[in-house]
Scaffold this active site. Structure first.
Site, PDB file in Angstrom:
ATOM      1  N   PRO A   2       0.819  -1.213   0.000  1.00  0.00           N
ATOM      2  CA  PRO A   2       0.000   0.000   0.000  1.00  0.00           C
ATOM      3  C   PRO A   2       0.855   1.266   0.000  1.00  0.00           C
ATOM      4  O   PRO A   2       1.938   1.312   0.582  1.00  0.00           O
ATOM      5  CB  PRO A   2      -0.802  -0.093   1.290  1.00  0.00           C
ATOM      6  N   TYR A   3       0.324   2.275  -0.649  1.00  0.00           N
ATOM      7  CA  TYR A   3       0.946   3.591  -0.716  1.00  0.00           C
ATOM      8  C   TYR A   3      -0.128   4.600  -0.360  1.00  0.00           C
ATOM      9  O   TYR A   3      -1.174   4.652  -1.008  1.00  0.00           O
ATOM     10  CB  TYR A   3       1.482   3.838  -2.126  1.00  0.00           C
TER      11      TYR A   3
END
Length: 74
Positions: A2-3
């Site tokens: 995830p970013y």
């Protein structure tokens, strides 16, 4: 992997406050999506208030107007 990208106005967020944002976003992804915190990236971008607009004005103008109204009322 995830970013998360958090954008805030550059108005004095402390390193401790930024760390709380990073920890909170990471914890949310771990709790809700079972993501690995070791591979979760959180980026905080601070934007000058001249470059952040709301309701057809930049935030610098909004903040100045709010300060003037507060001073007039106080």
């Amino acid at each position: 992997m995830p970013y998360v990208n958090i954008r805030i106005t550059r108005e004095g967020a402390t390193p401790a406050q930024k760390l709380q944002l990073i920890q909170g976003a990471t914890d949310l992804l771990v709790r809700v999506l079972n993501k690995n915190p070791a591979t979760t990236f959180v980026i905080i971008d601070e934007v000058d208030t001249d470059n952040w607009g709301v309701a057809s004005e930049n935030v610098t103008t909004v903040r100045k107007r709010e300060a003037a109204a507060k001073a007039a009322a106080g």
